[in-house]
Scaffold this motif. Sequence first.
Motif, PDB file in Angstrom:
ATOM      1  N   ASP A  49       0.827  -1.137   0.109  1.00  0.00           N
ATOM      2  CA  ASP A  49      -0.105  -0.073  -0.042  1.00  0.00           C
ATOM      3  C   ASP A  49       0.722   1.220  -0.220  1.00  0.00           C
ATOM      4  O   ASP A  49       0.519   2.202  -0.610  1.00  0.00           O
ATOM      5  CB  ASP A  49      -1.234   0.023   1.316  1.00  0.00           C
ATOM      6  N   ASP A  50       2.070   1.336   0.667  1.00  0.00           N
ATOM      7  CA  ASP A  50       2.816   2.239   0.753  1.00  0.00           C
ATOM      8  C   ASP A  50       3.350   2.952  -0.490  1.00  0.00           C
ATOM      9  O   ASP A  50       4.147   3.830  -0.534  1.00  0.00           O
ATOM     10  CB  ASP A  50       3.793   2.256   2.052  1.00  0.00           C
ATOM     11  N   LEU A  51       3.671   1.920  -1.359  1.00  0.00           N
ATOM     12  CA  LEU A  51       4.320   1.985  -2.682  1.00  0.00           C
ATOM     13  C   LEU A  51       3.168   2.350  -3.671  1.00  0.00           C
ATOM     14  O   LEU A  51       2.319   2.138  -3.819  1.00  0.00           O
ATOM     15  CB  LEU A  51       5.295   1.115  -3.012  1.00  0.00           C
ATOM     16  N   GLU A  52       4.263   3.202  -4.821  1.00  0.00           N
ATOM     17  CA  GLU A  52       3.051   3.267  -6.155  1.00  0.00           C
ATOM     18  C   GLU A  52       3.159   2.405  -7.078  1.00  0.00           C
ATOM     19  O   GLU A  52       2.802   2.876  -8.314  1.00  0.00           O
ATOM     20  CB  GLU A  52       3.544   4.649  -6.218  1.00  0.00           C
ATOM     21  N   GLY A  53       4.151   1.269  -7.077  1.00  0.00           N
ATOM     22  CA  GLY A  53       4.148   0.437  -8.222  1.00  0.00           C
ATOM     23  C   GLY A  53       5.132   1.092  -9.370  1.00  0.00           C
ATOM     24  O   GLY A  53       4.684   0.730 -10.522  1.00  0.00           O
ATOM     25  N   GLU A  95       0.907  -7.299 -22.864  1.00  0.00           N
ATOM     26  CA  GLU A  95      -0.148  -7.340 -23.716  1.00  0.00           C
ATOM     27  C   GLU A  95      -0.597  -8.854 -23.721  1.00  0.00           C
ATOM     28  O   GLU A  95      -1.691  -9.008 -23.605  1.00  0.00           O
ATOM     29  CB  GLU A  95       0.175  -6.916 -25.158  1.00  0.00           C
ATOM     30  N   GLU A  96       0.217  -9.662 -23.778  1.00  0.00           N
ATOM     31  CA  GLU A  96       0.049 -11.370 -23.847  1.00  0.00           C
ATOM     32  C   GLU A  96      -0.378 -11.474 -22.296  1.00  0.00           C
ATOM     33  O   GLU A  96      -1.803 -12.471 -22.411  1.00  0.00           O
ATOM     34  CB  GLU A  96       1.175 -12.011 -23.873  1.00  0.00           C
ATOM     35  N   ASP A  97      -0.103 -10.964 -21.242  1.00  0.00           N
ATOM     36  CA  ASP A  97      -0.559 -11.366 -20.068  1.00  0.00           C
ATOM     37  C   ASP A  97      -1.735 -10.479 -19.404  1.00  0.00           C
ATOM     38  O   ASP A  97      -2.272 -10.760 -18.480  1.00  0.00           O
ATOM     39  CB  ASP A  97       0.327 -11.385 -19.087  1.00  0.00           C
ATOM     40  N   ASN A  98      -1.984  -9.622 -20.484  1.00  0.00           N
ATOM     41  CA  ASN A  98      -3.167  -8.725 -19.852  1.00  0.00           C
ATOM     42  C   ASN A  98      -2.790  -8.017 -18.535  1.00  0.00           C
ATOM     43  O   ASN A  98      -3.729  -8.061 -17.735  1.00  0.00           O
ATOM     44  CB  ASN A  98      -4.531  -9.536 -19.966  1.00  0.00           C
ATOM     45  N   LEU A  99      -1.489  -7.535 -18.351  1.00  0.00           N
ATOM     46  CA  LEU A  99      -1.408  -6.843 -17.083  1.00  0.00           C
ATOM     47  C   LEU A  99      -1.681  -5.341 -17.080  1.00  0.00           C
ATOM     48  O   LEU A  99      -1.567  -4.648 -17.954  1.00  0.00           O
ATOM     49  CB  LEU A  99       0.161  -7.114 -16.978  1.00  0.00           C
ATOM     50  N   ASP A 100      -2.042  -5.174 -15.746  1.00  0.00           N
ATOM     51  CA  ASP A 100      -2.437  -3.523 -15.514  1.00  0.00           C
ATOM     52  C   ASP A 100      -1.394  -2.655 -15.144  1.00  0.00           C
ATOM     53  O   ASP A 100      -0.876  -2.327 -14.091  1.00  0.00           O
ATOM     54  CB  ASP A 100      -3.679  -3.375 -14.508  1.00  0.00           C
ATOM     55  N   VAL A 101      -0.322  -2.496 -16.117  1.00  0.00           N
ATOM     56  CA  VAL A 101       0.772  -1.710 -15.935  1.00  0.00           C
ATOM     57  C   VAL A 101       1.090  -0.922 -17.437  1.00  0.00           C
ATOM     58  O   VAL A 101       1.014  -1.697 -18.311  1.00  0.00           O
ATOM     59  CB  VAL A 101       2.008  -2.773 -15.440  1.00  0.00           C
ATOM     60  N   ILE A 111       6.927  12.106 -20.612  1.00  0.00           N
ATOM     61  CA  ILE A 111       7.315  11.141 -19.700  1.00  0.00           C
ATOM     62  C   ILE A 111       7.618  11.154 -18.254  1.00  0.00           C
ATOM     63  O   ILE A 111       7.023  10.648 -17.367  1.00  0.00           O
ATOM     64  CB  ILE A 111       8.658  10.349 -20.201  1.00  0.00           C
ATOM     65  N   ILE A 112       8.282  12.190 -18.019  1.00  0.00           N
ATOM     66  CA  ILE A 112       8.536  12.456 -16.419  1.00  0.00           C
ATOM     67  C   ILE A 112       7.313  13.022 -15.671  1.00  0.00           C
ATOM     68  O   ILE A 112       7.062  12.486 -14.536  1.00  0.00           O
ATOM     69  CB  ILE A 112       9.702  13.579 -16.263  1.00  0.00           C
ATOM     70  N   ASN A 113       6.539  13.517 -16.256  1.00  0.00           N
ATOM     71  CA  ASN A 113       5.178  14.017 -15.730  1.00  0.00           C
ATOM     72  C   ASN A 113       4.612  12.951 -15.430  1.00  0.00           C
ATOM     73  O   ASN A 113       3.890  12.889 -14.524  1.00  0.00           O
ATOM     74  CB  ASN A 113       4.396  15.071 -16.641  1.00  0.00           C
ATOM     75  N   LYS A 114       4.428  11.949 -16.367  1.00  0.00           N
ATOM     76  CA  LYS A 114       3.399  10.801 -16.277  1.00  0.00           C
ATOM     77  C   LYS A 114       4.062   9.810 -15.336  1.00  0.00           C
ATOM     78  O   LYS A 114       3.414   9.230 -14.330  1.00  0.00           O
ATOM     79  CB  LYS A 114       3.591   9.936 -17.605  1.00  0.00           C
ATOM     80  N   VAL A 115       5.353   9.532 -14.914  1.00  0.00           N
ATOM     81  CA  VAL A 115       6.061   9.007 -13.981  1.00  0.00           C
ATOM     82  C   VAL A 115       5.725   9.490 -12.663  1.00  0.00           C
ATOM     83  O   VAL A 115       5.617   8.875 -11.616  1.00  0.00           O
ATOM     84  CB  VAL A 115       7.568   8.894 -14.235  1.00  0.00           C
ATOM     85  N   LYS A 116       5.795  10.984 -12.462  1.00  0.00           N
ATOM     86  CA  LYS A 116       5.631  11.417 -11.271  1.00  0.00           C
ATOM     87  C   LYS A 116       4.061  11.334 -10.989  1.00  0.00           C
ATOM     88  O   LYS A 116       3.799  10.956  -9.499  1.00  0.00           O
ATOM     89  CB  LYS A 116       5.890  13.194 -11.185  1.00  0.00           C
ATOM     90  N   GLN A 117       3.130  11.542 -11.724  1.00  0.00           N
ATOM     91  CA  GLN A 117       1.631  11.740 -11.497  1.00  0.00           C
ATOM     92  C   GLN A 117       1.032  10.244 -11.314  1.00  0.00           C
ATOM     93  O   GLN A 117      -0.080  10.230 -10.845  1.00  0.00           O
ATOM     94  CB  GLN A 117       1.047  12.482 -12.361  1.00  0.00           C
ATOM     95  N   GLU A 118       1.395   9.208 -12.008  1.00  0.00           N
ATOM     96  CA  GLU A 118       0.724   7.890 -12.158  1.00  0.00           C
ATOM     97  C   GLU A 118       1.385   6.911 -11.285  1.00  0.00           C
ATOM     98  O   GLU A 118       2.386   7.031 -10.988  1.00  0.00           O
ATOM     99  CB  GLU A 118       0.427   7.749 -13.664  1.00  0.00           C
ATOM    100  N   ARG A 119       0.593   5.936 -11.158  1.00  0.00           N
ATOM    101  CA  ARG A 119       1.190   4.631 -10.447  1.00  0.00           C
ATOM    102  C   ARG A 119       1.152   3.506 -11.371  1.00  0.00           C
ATOM    103  O   ARG A 119       0.721   3.461 -12.602  1.00  0.00           O
ATOM    104  CB  ARG A 119       0.041   4.263  -9.411  1.00  0.00           C
ATOM    105  N   ASN A 120       1.572   2.150 -10.955  1.00  0.00           N
ATOM    106  CA  ASN A 120       1.870   1.315 -11.607  1.00  0.00           C
ATOM    107  C   ASN A 120       2.450   1.422 -13.070  1.00  0.00           C
ATOM    108  O   ASN A 120       1.560   1.083 -14.435  1.00  0.00           O
ATOM    109  CB  ASN A 120       0.584   0.393 -11.702  1.00  0.00           C
ATOM    110  N   LEU A 121       3.565   1.426 -13.206  1.00  0.00           N
ATOM    111  CA  LEU A 121       4.387   1.844 -14.467  1.00  0.00           C
ATOM    112  C   LEU A 121       5.702   1.325 -14.400  1.00  0.00           C
ATOM    113  O   LEU A 121       6.311   1.077 -13.339  1.00  0.00           O
ATOM    114  CB  LEU A 121       4.373   3.228 -15.001  1.00  0.00           C
ATOM    115  N   ILE A 122       6.185   0.852 -15.826  1.00  0.00           N
ATOM    116  CA  ILE A 122       7.655   0.393 -15.520  1.00  0.00           C
ATOM    117  C   ILE A 122       8.016   1.535 -16.740  1.00  0.00           C
ATOM    118  O   ILE A 122       7.833   1.577 -17.921  1.00  0.00           O
ATOM    119  CB  ILE A 122       7.661  -0.831 -16.008  1.00  0.00           C
ATOM    120  N   LEU A 123       9.475   2.235 -16.374  1.00  0.00           N
ATOM    121  CA  LEU A 123      10.204   2.959 -17.042  1.00  0.00           C
ATOM    122  C   LEU A 123      11.257   2.333 -17.538  1.00  0.00           C
ATOM    123  O   LEU A 123      12.278   2.063 -16.839  1.00  0.00           O
ATOM    124  CB  LEU A 123      10.212   4.118 -16.279  1.00  0.00           C
TER     125      LEU A 123
END
Length: 852
Positions: A552-556, A580-586, A603-615
Amino acid sequence: MYFDNIKMFNLNDEVRNIDKIYAHLKENELQYETLENHMNLSLHYFEKLCKDKNLDNVFLNFQNSFFKEASYEDIGLWKELICNTIYMHDLGKINPNFQREKMKNTFFEMTNSMNSKHSLMSSIIYFNYYFNEVNKRKGEQKKTLLLFLLINSYVISRHHGYLGDIKEYIDKLYYSLKEDKKEELINYKGSFESISKLRNLNENFNKIIAELEGGKTWISLDIYIYTRFIYGILVSCDFYATSHYSGNKEIEDIGVIEDVEKYLKGFRETEVCKSINQYRRFLDGEDINPFGKDDINQLRTEMFLESEENLIKNLNEDIFFLEAPTGSGKTNTSINLAFTLLEKNKELNKIFYVFPFNTLVEQTKDSLLKVFNNYEDIKNEIAVINSITPIKMCKDEESTLKYEKSLLSRQFLHYPMTLTTHVNIFNYLFGIGREDVFPLVHMANGVLILDEIQSYRNLIWKEIIIFLKAYARLLNIKIIIMSATLPNLEKLSYDKTGFTKLIKQREKYFSNKLFKERVELDFSLLQCDLSNDDNVLLDKVIGSSLELKEIDDLEGKVVVEFIKKTSAMKFFKALNERVEEDNLDVEVLLITGDDNKIERKRIINKVKQERNLILVATQVIEAGVDIDMDIGFKDTALLDGEEQFLGRINRSCKKKNCKVFFFNKDEANVIYKNDVRKMNDLILKNDDIKTILMNKNFDLFYEKVMERLEEESKRINVDINIDDFRKEKMCKLKFEDIKDKMKLINDDRFMYTVFLNREIEDEDGKVISGENIWKEYKSILMDNKLPYAERRVKLSIIAEKLDYFTYQIDKIGFTYNDVLGNMIYIEDGEQYFENGKFSKELLQKHESFEFC
């Protein structure tokens, strides 16, 4: 004033027809400027520079280096030589051929030689005029004065060119002086009889420097800096005077900080400074502690205050080292240090903030604009100097003067605060052209903040610190060198004085759990062979991303860094397919050095503002990208880079369970060919280096690096051996060789710039058409009626937009539609993008080579 009561060359006594001799011509208006007026204006701007830039102390430093034991009379002659270098630099325009051909002056006739050049003629007159005076002197000072007479005359000869081979010039001067017939100098009344006493000038020149060097090692470096400084002042005064005549307007503002209190007031009104000042009062027992338990801001504040205290105790030193952990607030600390130096030393009047990358320049500019958000006048005094930032426009009512003044300010850095790159600063310190040295005089009595200077070729670290120390000592530049992984460069200097560490209690900060334990290090992936197979890494990255969702304390947020762009692109593509194959929510993002400013900010703004992402990223994120991730994966390279990367994870130091996994995909020695830090015993393959990284004991790491560098510097190779460099390059003033030696980036590959036409959206959603930008760029280049200054300014403005569409490639083998210089235009650029990213592979798949 240092140059009060100096005897000047008497034009009326020494030159015939002086009232008929012109220096400049406004062809469109048929207006002439007399030579006498130009000489007086040049001297006026020399006096202005000395006054506004407080140069008395600089010339006194040179005097103490070269004439410490000299008599009052000899020092007086030296001062006279300097002033008249500026005043007499265009005397060669008395050449009848110059007057008739260049000035259309019908009072004069062409001579048989038809030689209309004036710079060499000016130097001949100057040398001849002062040779007798120098020759009257006795002892060692006579030799030293002859040396500077030769250097000054050389500088005069080069004031329309670059700092080339001084030996070639001295030979040319010697044979010119020996000639019986000097028809180009018929208007000069002086006699050349005394020149018969001359012997081989080049031999004398080399002998004098060798003798001086024998008595004081590295005095050749002081001579080198003097030569560049005088050259810089001369070309500046000449340029100012000519600009004054052309625009009929005095150049008044050269961009110095006259009132540092204004800056300090704005800085101290920030919330950060208010908390720091409350903490000061708390330490004095006058207030409560503004920070809670385990608040990283208290640690940052203590570092801020310790560095300030140590700076104030050592104001007379030249170079200050600020070693501070990543995320410790170096930007605020360094701003405070710069303003404190200006507050305590009234001779200092400019600030230069210098970074390895444009991303860091932009990030710091944004930080400064926030600091001075309520001070429009200060914000207007901050300028960014790089290849993709438009020239800062001066507010002037008249259109033509607006462009002239704006270009002039850019060329000479007429800004109280300048943000730029290491490459630019090294051009100012080692370049050989006129525009390279224009800013040098403005760096004198300045504060120079160098960030991450060790990120460049460590084979020249020794030379870098030796040069920086000498520039600081002679030009009264206060240099702050800062980094989280700062080598003790003092050890590489022959002169161990003048250095100060601003953080004495290093372990207090680096060993504090808030910095040391904010990220757990995992080296298990180093055991896996990932050279040809990314599946293990893919599984680990996806698994970590899924695990983060349960915390819970982390943003993924996960970041994966590669050292090669091709590896990053390949992994990005494979990762997208798996998601896409595994239909992952990331969401999967990619950032590389190819991304333009708009894309990078998106990209940087998206990384700062959103959760569950891989850069997925290249090394571009190690510095200048303000992100805070939960988990990191990094391809191992140099230890400095590993620590910089750790600074992107748990940046706030408030999260738990943050981890970085190191893996080995591409070999670092391919990227860092001549860097000793790439050796196997100095990277994470070695268990000792792992321990150093975990304990933040970078001193121990750099001791090993310094040993290697010392070994390298003693090799029998003039390109590496420091003593050979001093004797063969410095002592012979081989300016071009020194410039090449001090290149920060040793990449001689010829690169093409390809413009890929497409449509992109800016931050506000406005569509920018590449085709329209290309047409605008082409029209500016092709408009022959456009005044020079206006063209330069408009090209700088369009350059920022060109950067949105341009990419660097090392070969062309494809169809293109237009070309300007080495910039190639491709009409259908969109076809070379995959998942929104430029693909060099797609571009170079095309086999054809033709012009459409």
